[in-house]
Design an enzyme around this catalytic site. Structure first.
Site, PDB file in Angstrom:
ATOM      1  N   VAL A 564      26.374 -10.750  19.984  1.00  0.00           N
ATOM      2  CA  VAL A 564      25.550  -9.745  19.809  1.00  0.00           C
ATOM      3  C   VAL A 564      25.249  -9.351  18.303  1.00  0.00           C
ATOM      4  O   VAL A 564      24.342  -9.045  17.911  1.00  0.00           O
ATOM      5  CB  VAL A 564      26.001  -8.323  20.464  1.00  0.00           C
ATOM      6  N   ASP A 565      26.168  -9.927  17.514  1.00  0.00           N
ATOM      7  CA  ASP A 565      26.048  -9.827  16.171  1.00  0.00           C
ATOM      8  C   ASP A 565      25.096 -10.759  15.636  1.00  0.00           C
ATOM      9  O   ASP A 565      24.509 -10.591  14.474  1.00  0.00           O
ATOM     10  CB  ASP A 565      27.451 -10.432  15.505  1.00  0.00           C
ATOM     11  N   ASP A 566      24.576 -11.710  16.198  1.00  0.00           N
ATOM     12  CA  ASP A 566      23.609 -12.659  15.975  1.00  0.00           C
ATOM     13  C   ASP A 566      22.247 -12.308  16.699  1.00  0.00           C
ATOM     14  O   ASP A 566      21.483 -12.976  16.359  1.00  0.00           O
ATOM     15  CB  ASP A 566      24.055 -13.969  16.726  1.00  0.00           C
TER      16      ASP A 566
END
Ligand code: ATP
Ligand code: MG
Length: 695
Positions: A564-566
């Site tokens: 999700v950070d990406d």
């Protein structure tokens, strides 16, 4: 392939699914006539022959077991646990848990009070039940003509000798042992010997730098380090002992000294006399271990006593020291191995992962051996002497189950089919993938070319933290969709939540969490329970948060979309990295791709794609355009890359995962903020990419 008609028979029985079965995956949707008709091309059916012999042979069989595992986890898992050896049965409560930070400290326990030993269950128990003369390990050396094997009895003897040595040197229950060994038989032997005496092993991938090893030494303060002098990877010789010396020197300068370093002489790579030696601290394995008795009593431990700690691969930041305990992990790895690979006694199993990763813990060592399986270990690299090596090994040992990572699939695909078709591969019946989302085009190549369209692919989604498979196909149980990890394993309740932490149903996309614990869950981060709670349980109270994004399609199939950070936010569209990368990789001239978001004046974020081309294809403006077009056509104009950056290769972790956080920095030219690159397989890739930035 099974006919649509016989599949519809499955489907008919699915309709009797009790409504209100809660969050049970909506397998039944698959079966609705319209969806079958419209998506027939996307569904890959197991053959009737496969289904007829499968452990879980139909969706309804799965649903029956799954339903029980969710409604009565205690009953479901204790029935399975009862098939293992326990010196003393667990207490009244099969499990207890708190996953809600707002209600107090996070706590997960399974089979507490139960007394057992995982080494005993892997070896002694199988020998007692008659498998003593069965091959436990086949070992294939770096060179094709160097190999070996151990039966279950022989393996036990080796394990006992080392266990006796460790005890003699004062290693006790609860002590930590660092293992820095390549893929030789001594690696699983050492893990099992530690487990036998209740010591906590911490395997460090033998390819990590002295700095990374030093950090881990300081973090877990081992009683002893076990290593070997050197290893050959292809034509390259790696002087492991040198790395260990440097790491231990640095550690002692920082106040953590290790008094004992047991060193195996890996003769084919380096002779004793060429090895650097520190008298008083270093001991040759071959000089001492074989002198110890070949039997050794086990140290009985509580189910909740620690078994090992292992650092995550560091794709997203500083590696985390994940701690697993004994009982739940044992039951979970054994059960997931059995069902996700449809394991039978006659199977020969090969997993290409190194024991330095969780995959090598759960699915090279513990899961397979608990099932009494025959395991192939391979010391070398997949493209030595050439790109056909894997299939040569498959034919040599008659491997039936082959488990690997998308990075390997993509690189072999890039090298061409001739390397594959040169070998028979007739023995193969199940394939597996782990580590990253497998792009549909790589999936199809794996399925059609490697598996001759005969072998189901278990695309297993899981993590170091989860101990074992969480979302995975069960071969033969349902049709697959290339690139989807399909449905949850028994006892696992994956939920997709929105930003606010609300569970979302039906067709949706969001943050992948897990509701309630499963036996293989990690219990803490070594020495840092607070980081454990903050990293995994604070974002969405009440759930374990995986850090991955996921979407569920209308048939209930799960698709991992990346970290999700990406996630990239282009003009309000949230785009997972996996989707764009898979579109790019479907271009016949694209071998590999990695996308990241960069600041964009108008759109908020723009898409920046790093692309590796198939061997021999030159960079060109036309190709750039046609790559962008592929994404436009497959996903939509909003997802079209703003920038294509040619990449001879991509920065990857040592376990083969693309490290997007570094690519983000390169894309935004923040070159002095690259962060920790110590876990990169080849740091020189970074300079290469920077130099190509403006081409
Ligand atoms: P770190 O946590 O230090 O960044 P890491 O997450 O790469 O390291 P692992 O535990 O080895 O360390 O990898 C787990 C991750 O790998 C998952 O969270 C997921 O992103 C990815 N992954 C593993 N298997 C699959 C799969 N079958 N499909 C999609 N993604 C997968
Ligand atoms: Mg992770």
């Amino acid at each position: 392939n099974i006919s649509t008609k016989s599949y519809l028979r499955h489907v008919e029985s699915m309709r009797i699914l009790p409504s209100g079965a809660g969050r049970i995956p909506e397998l039944k949707a698959v079966i609705l006539g319209e969806s079958l008709a419209s998506e027939e091309n996307d569904l890959v059916f197991p053959s009737d022959d496969f289904c007829n012999q499968a452990l879980v042979s139909s969706p309804e069989k799965y649903l029956e077991m799954y339903k029980r595992s969710i409604e009565d986890p205690a009953g479901f898992w204790s029935d399975i646990a009862s098939e293992f050896y326990w010196e003393k049965k667990w207490g009244q409560q099969v499990y207890s848990e708190n996953l809600d930070v707002t209600k107090g400290t996070i706590n997960i326990e399974w089979f507490k009070g139960g007394i057992t030993n995982i080494c005993y269950n892997c070896l002694d128990a199988n020998i007692k039940s008659g498998s003593g003369d069965k091959i436990a390990l086949y070992w294939e050396g770096n060179e094709p003509d160097v190999d070996g094997s151990l039966t279950y009895k022989q393996l036990l003897e080796r394990v006992c000798q080392l266990a006796n040595f460790l005890k003699d040197k004062g290693v006790k229950k609860g002590d930590t042992v660092i293992i820095y060994l390549p893929m030789i038989m001594e690696l699983p032997i050492t893990m099992l010997a530690c487990a036998r005496i209740g010591a906590i092993h911490s395997v460090v991938f033998a390819g990590y730098s002295a700095e990374s090893l030093h950090q881990r030494v300081v973090d877990c303060k081992p009683k002893i380090v076990i290593t070997c002098n050197a290893v050959m990877r292809g034509k390259k010789i790696i002087d492991l002992k040198n790395i260990v010396d440097a790491a231990l020197l640095e550690s002692s300068q920082n106040g953590i000294s290790v008094d004992l370093c047991l060193t195996f002489e890996n003769e084919s790579a380096m002779k004793k006399e060429d090895t650097k030696w520190q008298k008083g601290r270093d001991i040759w394995w071959q000089d001492v271990v074989p002198t110890y008795p070949t039997t050794c009593d086990v140290e009985w431990v509580d189910a909740e006593d620690p078994l090992f700690l292992l650092y995550t691969s560091g794709s997203t930041g500083k590696p985390k020291g994940v701690l697993h305990t004994t009982g739940g992990y044992m039951i979970y790895t054994a059960t997931t191995f059995k069902y996700a690979f449809d394991y039978k006694d006659s199977d020969i199993y090969w997993c290409t992962a190194d024991c330095g990763w969780i995959t090598g813990h759960s699915y090279v060592t513990y899961g397979p051996l608990l099932n009494g399986a025959t395991v192939v270990l391979y010391e070398g690299v997949p493209n030595y002497p050439d790109s056909g090596r894997c299939w040569e090994i498959v034919d040599k040992y008659k491997v039936t189950i082959f488990y690997t990572a998308p990075t390997l699939v993509r690189s072999l695909m890039r090298d061409g089919n001739e390397y594959v078709t040169r070998y028979s591969r007739k023995s193969l019946r199940v394939l597996g993938s782990v580590g990253e989302p497998i792009n549909p085009s790589a999936w199809r190549w794996f399925y059609n070319v490697v598996g001759d369209s005969r072998c189901p692919i278990s695309d297993t989604w899981w993590q170091t933290e989860t101990g074992g498979f969480m979302i995975t196909p069960l071969p033969g149980a349902w049709p697959q969709k290339p690139g989807s990890a399909t449905f949850p394993f028994f006892g696992v309740q994956p939920v997709i939540v929105d930003e606010k932490g609300n569970e979302i149903d039906g067709e949706c996309s969001g943050y992948l969490c897990v509701k309630s614990s499963w036996p293989g869950a990690f219990r803490t981060l070594y020495g840092d329970h607070e980081r454990y709670e903050t990293t995994y349980f604070k974002a969405f109270p009440g759930y374990y948060f995986s850090g991955d994004g996921c979407s569920r399609d209308k048939d209930g199939y799960h698709w991992l979309t990346g970290r999700v950070d990406d996630v990239i936010n282009v003009s309000g569209h949230r785009i997972g990295t996996a989707e764009v990368e898979s579109a790019l990789v479907s271009h016949p001239q694209c071998a590999e791709a990695a996308v990241v978001g960069v600041e964009h004046e108008v759109k908020g974020q723009g898409i920046y794609a790093f692309v590796t081309l198939v061997e021999g294809v030159p960079y060109s403006e036309d190709l750039r355009k046609s790559l962008v077009l592929v994404v436009r056509n497959q996903i939509g104009a909003f997802a079209a890359p703003d920038r294509i950056h040619w990449a001879p290769s991509l920065p990857k972790t040592r376990s083969g995962k693309i490290m997007r956080r570094i690519l983000r920095k390169i894309a935004s030219r923040q070159l002095d903020e690259l962060g920790d690159i110590s876990t990169l397989a080849d740091p020189s890739v970074v300079d290469q990419l920077i130099s190509l930035a403006d081409s």
